[in-house]
Design a protein around this motif. Structure first.
Motif: not given
Length: 268
Positions: A198-212, A214-221
């Motif tokens: 479930t967590l390896s799903c492409h959808t989960c990957r997009h929900i967790v880190g998609g549409r960001l 700047n990653f540096s402003k969201h270190p946890v995500r």
């Protein structure tokens, strides 16, 4: 015409051979066809049997019946209530979860590739010409429904929480206290693998880190996205492994529930 320009054509290159591959490219789709068909037959029969799904002594509930919400369910197995009236045999006891889980897998990116190739030969393999005259993609009914995968993922996530609850309740001893049996380990292993799928799903990957932006402003995500990305590399493996773990978990509970074998107790 300039010597650097190439003639424009709308036709594909015409070759007599279906493919120039020399390996046994038919093997993979045939094996996939056999595995998927066997699993669907087994799962369908077990989901409709209406028995051998619950071991009251150790609180073992097969994932094919979770959550058990039919009035026909054993009261002790229905932790979330029995609010669906007893219906004909072809309506499973877990009627609110199984359709969503089926649609989650049916619309999964890995499963699409697998059953498109093995059942529809569209195409049967890389660099192999398919027998169909045209391809419309996933823009029309019924394949346009594949775009609902993200919503089925959300349902599968919630159902995985229910499966986790079932696995925790399986730490049940003969005297009502804490206990561990082989069934406990099987159910826990199965739920861990289900979470990995479930967590390896492409959808989960997009929900967790998609549409960001700047990653540096969201270190946890960003960290979470990295972990999910590592799992995502093995999404296809988890998709197949969980088919096997579901059968093992269900079959073991069925054998213990039916009295064919006794649960191997490790503690209490």
């Amino acid at each position: 015409m300039s010597t650097l320009e190439a003639p424009v054509t709308k036709k594909r290159a015409q070759i007599k051979e279906r493919t120039l591959r020399t390996d046994n490219w038919r093997k993979a789709p045939i094996i996939t066809f056999v595995i998927f068909t066997s699993w669907v037959v087994y799962a369908t029969v077990r989901a409709m049997m209406g028995k051998w799904y619950w071991v009251e002594e150790y609180h073992y509930l097969t994932p094919f019946y979770s959550p058990c919400v039919s009035e026909a369910c054993a009261p002790e197995a229905a932790d979330f209530g029995r609010f669906i009236p007893e219906l004909p045999f072809f309506v499973p006891f877990a009627a609110i979860s199984l359709p969503f889980l089926l649609l989650f897998r049916l619309t999964c990116y890995y499963y699409r590739k697998a059953y498109y190739r093995s059942f529809w030969a569209s195409p049967p393999g890389c660099a192999v010409r398919e027998p169909h005259g045209k391809y419309t993609g996933e823009r029309r009914f019924p394949l346009i429904g594949q775009n609902l995968h993200r919503y089925f993922w959300a349902a599968a996530f919630l159902i995985s929480l229910v499966n986790t609850w079932d696995a925790l309740k399986a730490f049940h001893g003969k005297d009502g206290g804490f206990g561990i049996g082989l069934g406990t380990l099987i159910l826990v292993t199965n739920v861990i693998l289900l979470w990995a799928y479930t967590l390896s799903c492409h959808t989960c990957r997009h929900i967790v880190g998609g549409r960001l932006k700047n990653f540096s402003k969201h270190p946890v995500r960003y960290w979470a996205w990295g972990q999910v990305s590592k799992l995502n590399e093995r999404h296809g493996q988890f998709a197949l492994i969980t088919l096997g773990s579901l059968v093992v978990a269900d079959l073991y509970v069925a054998l213990v529930s039916g009295g064919a074998i006794s649960d191997l107790r490790i503690f209490n």
